[in-house]
Design an enzyme around this catalytic site. Structure first.
Site, PDB file in Angstrom:
ATOM      1  N   ASP A   1      -0.961 -70.785  20.456  1.00 19.64           N
ATOM      2  CA  ASP A   1      -0.551 -72.011  19.772  1.00 19.64           C
ATOM      3  C   ASP A   1      -0.611 -71.687  18.283  1.00 19.64           C
ATOM      4  O   ASP A   1      -1.698 -71.627  17.703  1.00 19.64           O
ATOM      5  CB  ASP A   1      -1.512 -73.150  20.143  1.00 19.64           C
ATOM      6  CG  ASP A   1      -1.259 -74.428  19.327  1.00 19.64           C
ATOM      7  OD1 ASP A   1      -0.380 -74.418  18.440  1.00 19.64           O
ATOM      8  OD2 ASP A   1      -1.960 -75.425  19.588  1.00 19.64           O
TER       9      ASP A   1
ATOM     10  N   LYS B   1       3.791 -78.699  10.492  1.00 22.20           N
ATOM     11  CA  LYS B   1       2.778 -78.131   9.613  1.00 22.20           C
ATOM     12  C   LYS B   1       3.435 -77.204   8.604  1.00 22.20           C
ATOM     13  O   LYS B   1       3.238 -77.322   7.414  1.00 22.20           O
ATOM     14  CB  LYS B   1       1.731 -77.350  10.427  1.00 22.20           C
ATOM     15  CG  LYS B   1       1.189 -78.086  11.649  1.00 22.20           C
ATOM     16  CD  LYS B   1       0.373 -79.297  11.303  1.00 22.20           C
ATOM     17  CE  LYS B   1       0.037 -80.218  12.475  1.00 22.20           C
ATOM     18  NZ  LYS B   1      -0.540 -79.663  13.658  1.00 22.20           N
TER      19      LYS B   1
ATOM     20  N   TRP C   1      -8.198 -77.910  18.897  1.00 23.01           N
ATOM     21  CA  TRP C   1      -6.888 -77.815  19.539  1.00 23.01           C
ATOM     22  C   TRP C   1      -6.953 -77.010  20.827  1.00 23.01           C
ATOM     23  O   TRP C   1      -6.364 -77.400  21.843  1.00 23.01           O
ATOM     24  CB  TRP C   1      -5.846 -77.253  18.571  1.00 23.01           C
ATOM     25  CG  TRP C   1      -5.501 -78.255  17.509  1.00 23.01           C
ATOM     26  CD1 TRP C   1      -5.771 -78.162  16.171  1.00 23.01           C
ATOM     27  CD2 TRP C   1      -4.877 -79.538  17.685  1.00 23.01           C
ATOM     28  NE1 TRP C   1      -5.347 -79.294  15.519  1.00 23.01           N
ATOM     29  CE2 TRP C   1      -4.792 -80.154  16.420  1.00 23.01           C
ATOM     30  CE3 TRP C   1      -4.380 -80.226  18.794  1.00 23.01           C
ATOM     31  CZ2 TRP C   1      -4.228 -81.420  16.224  1.00 23.01           C
ATOM     32  CZ3 TRP C   1      -3.814 -81.486  18.603  1.00 23.01           C
ATOM     33  CH2 TRP C   1      -3.742 -82.063  17.336  1.00 23.01           C
TER      34      TRP C   1
HETATM   35  C1  LIG Z   1      -0.916 -80.362  14.985  1.00 27.58           C
HETATM   36  C2  LIG Z   1      -1.280 -79.423  16.059  1.00 27.58           C
HETATM   37  C3  LIG Z   1      -0.996 -79.696  17.406  1.00 27.58           C
HETATM   38  C4  LIG Z   1      -0.437 -81.022  17.887  1.00 27.58           C
HETATM   39  O1  LIG Z   1       0.843 -81.203  17.586  1.00 27.58           O
HETATM   40  P1  LIG Z   1       1.597 -82.539  17.991  1.00 27.58           P
HETATM   41  O2  LIG Z   1       2.938 -82.280  17.436  1.00 27.58           O
HETATM   42  O3  LIG Z   1       0.892 -83.689  17.353  1.00 27.58           O
HETATM   43  O4  LIG Z   1       1.591 -82.645  19.466  1.00 27.58           O
HETATM   44  C5  LIG Z   1      -1.309 -78.743  18.354  1.00 27.58           C
HETATM   45  N1  LIG Z   1      -1.896 -77.577  18.004  1.00 27.58           N
HETATM   46  C6  LIG Z   1      -2.198 -77.295  16.723  1.00 27.58           C
HETATM   47  C7  LIG Z   1      -2.851 -75.995  16.391  1.00 27.58           C
HETATM   48  C8  LIG Z   1      -1.905 -78.199  15.715  1.00 27.58           C
HETATM   49  O5  LIG Z   1      -2.202 -77.916  14.440  1.00 27.58           O
END
Ligand SMILES: *Cc1c(COP(=O)(O)O)cnc(C)c1O
Length: 379
Positions: free
Chosen positions: A191, A215, A117
């Site tokens: 993030d 998540k 990521w």
């Molecule tokens: C799932 C995830 C993303 C991407 O998210 P989207 O909603 O598909 O754009 C970005 N960063 C992390 C750490 C993730 O787990």
């Protein structure tokens, strides 16, 4: 805790399992939403104007509950946006890469790459600013976090980006870096998509945090941004208005139509989290679940996890079978045992168990029981 509906345990990395109670409540309110006093309004939440008093009350409650749960200080704004984590990879540099740039200069940002990521974030930001690699854990297959003392920090960077929990590689920061102590004047951007609300956040170290909801907070379609107020108002001229944090903040996330139903669902999750005892209680439960699973993996001769023990994720636990020819049998047996979506991400293979807040200890006990039985019968 007894399960409200006798459903299998779902280990999906995202969109991920939601608490049974939350789904049951949403089902009961689907056609006719009741306010806090129980008075029905004749509409489902999906059918409400985002500017009507019913939805505004849902929004205000969700925001207040989240602020309380995550202990977000008063000088940080909570934004409910769309676009997901990947859109934020562009939206963040569009908004804050020029923060510390000299007038007319191109903004810069540093990236600590600890998995898939943060690697994506680094690649995307380069379209909007000078993106520099401060550290990269790729050479060892993303199994550790390079020590902060080794990071190559650019003195002109507006921010340093980290992915505080790498969902695919199973690498988690168990403490946020103190950039000031490292001699940097950059803001820390995290993030926290896949571990938000699983543990407290040390806001004194963070300028901006973002995460997709799917998540650990609710359904897909909602993106959470928490940003310190003084970082607003520095967007590049090309920043789309709907993605300009200052515009979104000024309009209480209603510059354009927000993802109303996803906000409502996340709000139900926030209330569920409060009933569980809040983030401190979730953190203790998450530690217990992760310890049980990692212990089971480490004590076995069949399974292994390659991540260094000091940065193993409490949320996403990738593991591999030493005999990969058993993978299909492992997965089909798991499904029969009521253990769903354990297949690892296609880029790393093997297995992955995501054990977010909504996964009860009983789910991890069922998984580790199955893993041990599988090893005995195939060892
Ligand atoms: C799932 C995830 C993303 C991407 O998210 P989207 O909603 O598909 O754009 C970005 N960063 C992390 C750490 C993730 O787990």
């Amino acid at each position: 805790m007894p399960r409200a509906m006798n459903r299998p345990f779902n280990f999906s990395a995202g969109p991920a399992a939601m608490p049974d109670e939350v789904l049951a409540q949403a089902a009961s309110e689907m056609l006719d939403w009741p306010d806090a006093s129980g008075k029905r309004c004749g509409m489902g939440v999906m059918e409400m104007s985002h500017r009507g008093k019913e939805f505004l009350s849902i929004y205000a409650q969700a925001e207040a509950d989240l602020r309380e749960l995550l202990a977000v200080p008063a000088n940080y704004r909570i934004l409910f946006m769309q676009g997901g984590g990947l859109a934020e990879n562009a939206i963040v540099p569009l908004n804050i890469s020029a923060l510390k740039a000299d007038a007319g200069g191109r903004g810069a940002a540093d990236f600590v790459v600890t998995g898939s990521w943060s690697e994506k974030s680094f690649a995307e930001a380069g379209k909007y600013c000078q993106a520099d690699l401060a550290a990269n854990g790729k050479s060892d297959g993303f199994t550790h976090i390079p020590d902060a003392s080794t990071w190559q920090l650019n003195a002109n960077a507006s921010y340093v980006h980290i992915c505080s929990n790498e969902t695919i590689n199973g690498v988690e920061f168990h403490g946020l870096p103190d950039l000031k102590a490292l001699g940097s004047r950059a803001e820390l951007v995290i993030d926290f998509s896949s571990h938000v609300a699983s543990r407290p956040v040390d806001w004194s170290r963070v300028g901006l945090a973002f995460g997709g909801a799917q998540k650990n907070l609710g359904p897909a379609g909602l993106t959470l941004v928490v940003v310190r107020e003084d970082l607003l108002g520095h967007a590049l001229a090309i920043c789309p208005s709907a993605f300009n944090y200052q515009t979104v903040a000024k309009n209480e996330s209603m510059y354009n139509t927000p993802p109303t139903y996803a906000i409502y669902m996340a709000g139900l999750v926030f209330q569920w989290l409060k009933r569980q005892g809040g983030i401190a209680a979730m953190e203790s439960a998450n530690i217990a679940k992760a310890e049980l699973l990692y212990r089971t993996i480490d004590e076995s001769n069949l399974y292994f996890n390659p991540v260094r023990s000091d940065c193993r994720s409490r949320m996403n636990v990738p593991f591999f079978l030493r005999n990969e020819s058993l993978n299909d049998a492992f997965l089909s047996g798991a499904k029969e045992a009521g253990l769903l979506q354990l297949k690892g991400h296609k880029s790393v293979g093997g297995m992955r168990a995501s054990i977010y807040n909504a996964m009860p200890l009983a789910g991890v006990q069922a998984l580790t029981g199955y893993m041990q039985a599988f090893e005995r019968s195939h060892g």
